[in-house]
Design a protein around this motif. Sequence first.
Motif, PDB file in Angstrom:
ATOM      1  N   THR A 188      43.650  37.363  38.025  1.00  0.00           N
ATOM      2  CA  THR A 188      43.118  36.795  36.780  1.00  0.00           C
ATOM      3  C   THR A 188      41.711  36.246  36.978  1.00  0.00           C
ATOM      4  O   THR A 188      40.843  36.396  36.123  1.00  0.00           O
ATOM      5  CB  THR A 188      44.046  35.675  36.288  1.00  0.00           C
ATOM      6  N   LEU A 230      43.288  45.563  44.043  1.00  0.00           N
ATOM      7  CA  LEU A 230      43.424  44.980  42.704  1.00  0.00           C
ATOM      8  C   LEU A 230      42.762  43.614  42.631  1.00  0.00           C
ATOM      9  O   LEU A 230      42.667  42.893  43.642  1.00  0.00           O
ATOM     10  CB  LEU A 230      44.906  44.840  42.340  1.00  0.00           C
ATOM     11  N   HIS A 231      42.332  43.229  41.404  1.00  0.00           N
ATOM     12  CA  HIS A 231      41.771  41.906  41.125  1.00  0.00           C
ATOM     13  C   HIS A 231      42.791  41.091  40.346  1.00  0.00           C
ATOM     14  O   HIS A 231      43.514  41.612  39.499  1.00  0.00           O
ATOM     15  CB  HIS A 231      40.484  42.022  40.311  1.00  0.00           C
ATOM     16  N   TYR A 240      40.861  49.138  41.428  1.00  0.00           N
ATOM     17  CA  TYR A 240      40.842  48.764  40.022  1.00  0.00           C
ATOM     18  C   TYR A 240      40.006  47.492  39.876  1.00  0.00           C
ATOM     19  O   TYR A 240      40.219  46.515  40.603  1.00  0.00           O
ATOM     20  CB  TYR A 240      42.253  48.503  39.508  1.00  0.00           C
ATOM     21  N   THR A 241      39.077  47.496  38.949  1.00  0.00           N
ATOM     22  CA  THR A 241      38.221  46.329  38.731  1.00  0.00           C
ATOM     23  C   THR A 241      38.693  45.466  37.567  1.00  0.00           C
ATOM     24  O   THR A 241      38.211  44.349  37.399  1.00  0.00           O
ATOM     25  CB  THR A 241      36.768  46.782  38.475  1.00  0.00           C
ATOM     26  N   LYS A 242      39.616  45.963  36.778  1.00  0.00           N
ATOM     27  CA  LYS A 242      40.120  45.196  35.641  1.00  0.00           C
ATOM     28  C   LYS A 242      40.971  44.034  36.130  1.00  0.00           C
ATOM     29  O   LYS A 242      41.731  44.151  37.087  1.00  0.00           O
ATOM     30  CB  LYS A 242      40.934  46.108  34.725  1.00  0.00           C
ATOM     31  N   LYS A 243      40.884  42.877  35.445  1.00  0.00           N
ATOM     32  CA  LYS A 243      41.670  41.705  35.825  1.00  0.00           C
ATOM     33  C   LYS A 243      43.127  41.875  35.407  1.00  0.00           C
ATOM     34  O   LYS A 243      43.425  42.420  34.350  1.00  0.00           O
ATOM     35  CB  LYS A 243      41.080  40.446  35.180  1.00  0.00           C
ATOM     36  N   ASN A 244      44.024  41.395  36.259  1.00  0.00           N
ATOM     37  CA  ASN A 244      45.464  41.489  36.005  1.00  0.00           C
ATOM     38  C   ASN A 244      46.051  40.083  35.944  1.00  0.00           C
ATOM     39  O   ASN A 244      45.948  39.310  36.903  1.00  0.00           O
ATOM     40  CB  ASN A 244      46.139  42.296  37.124  1.00  0.00           C
ATOM     41  N   ASP A 245      46.669  39.763  34.801  1.00  0.00           N
ATOM     42  CA  ASP A 245      47.147  38.400  34.566  1.00  0.00           C
ATOM     43  C   ASP A 245      48.573  38.149  35.043  1.00  0.00           C
ATOM     44  O   ASP A 245      48.925  37.021  35.363  1.00  0.00           O
ATOM     45  CB  ASP A 245      47.069  38.069  33.064  1.00  0.00           C
ATOM     46  N   ASN A 277      35.053  39.051  45.548  1.00  0.00           N
ATOM     47  CA  ASN A 277      34.599  40.359  45.052  1.00  0.00           C
ATOM     48  C   ASN A 277      33.893  41.152  46.144  1.00  0.00           C
ATOM     49  O   ASN A 277      34.058  42.369  46.268  1.00  0.00           O
ATOM     50  CB  ASN A 277      33.660  40.167  43.858  1.00  0.00           C
TER      51      ASN A 277
END
Length: 309
Positions: A36, A33-34, A60-65, A43
């Motif tokens: 914020t 996971l990535h 998962y490449t989507k950012k997680n806040d 990367n």
Amino acid sequence: MPCYPSLFAAHLRVDNVGTILEQVETNKKTLILHGTKTSAVLNSVLSDIYHLKRDNAVKYTKKNDNIRPFESGGETSLEFFSLKTDCSLIVYGSHSKKRPNNLVLGRTYDHHIYDLVEIGVENYKSMESFVYDKKLAPKLGSKPFFAFIGEHFESAEELKHLKEVLLDLFKGEVVENLNLAGVDRIYVCTAVSPTTVYMMHCALRLKRSGTSIPRMELVEVGPSMDLVVRRHRLPVESLRKEAMKTVEHAKKLKNVTKDPIHGRLGKVYMPDQEVGKLTLSNDVKGLKRERREAKKNKEHSKKQKVNSE
């Protein structure tokens, strides 16, 4: 150092009557996971880890806040993704001024956070930066060697914990038999200090030695990096005991077999008996009936005798 071989993902093998025979560990998948914010170095680190684990990993490449692994309630999203992807190992990357190039390695039990290790990545060299014969590239599904060098892996609590997590993360599928042709690489981890580990990934090259045993050479294929332990969280003792439970095998019963159709079957052995010497117990219903009739006849005869007098 144990690496909790059957800690996170397992299923039970049972027989036809529901008796638990064995607890079988399933392959551990890795979730990448990535956070914020991430850096170019981070990367690249996550991409290399995914490349090394691509046969058994989800990225998962989507950012997680809203992921804060070490804060109370901040691990909820990690547990949700773990359940959604059926992954028991987690690699989470984030970057900030306070903690640059930060990696969090975590393990789960029953899709709940079991333990965490936070490390900083320094002096990183990616796989693309190394030049070598591409025939030496690690093959998909191959098993690696591990070499842990330095006394700090036995004396420092942080490095003991990091060693367990690294073994779980990179050891691959659990197998019973191994073909030596499939062991073509090695992870070399050197403890520089009680909190710092230099990690390098090498391919194994076999050379002629003039004997039946070949000479082995190491060719660095990347990635390589310094891992600095920043924080770590050990499992709660109650959770650790629950996760380490093993199936107690039932005691084998004598003269009892299991049939797929009839279920449980038992055998009863009786001694040989000769005709004419059979003895009957006093509990036989026929004898009780005869006694009742004899008693009734006796009372009837007594009444007749009194009436005649």
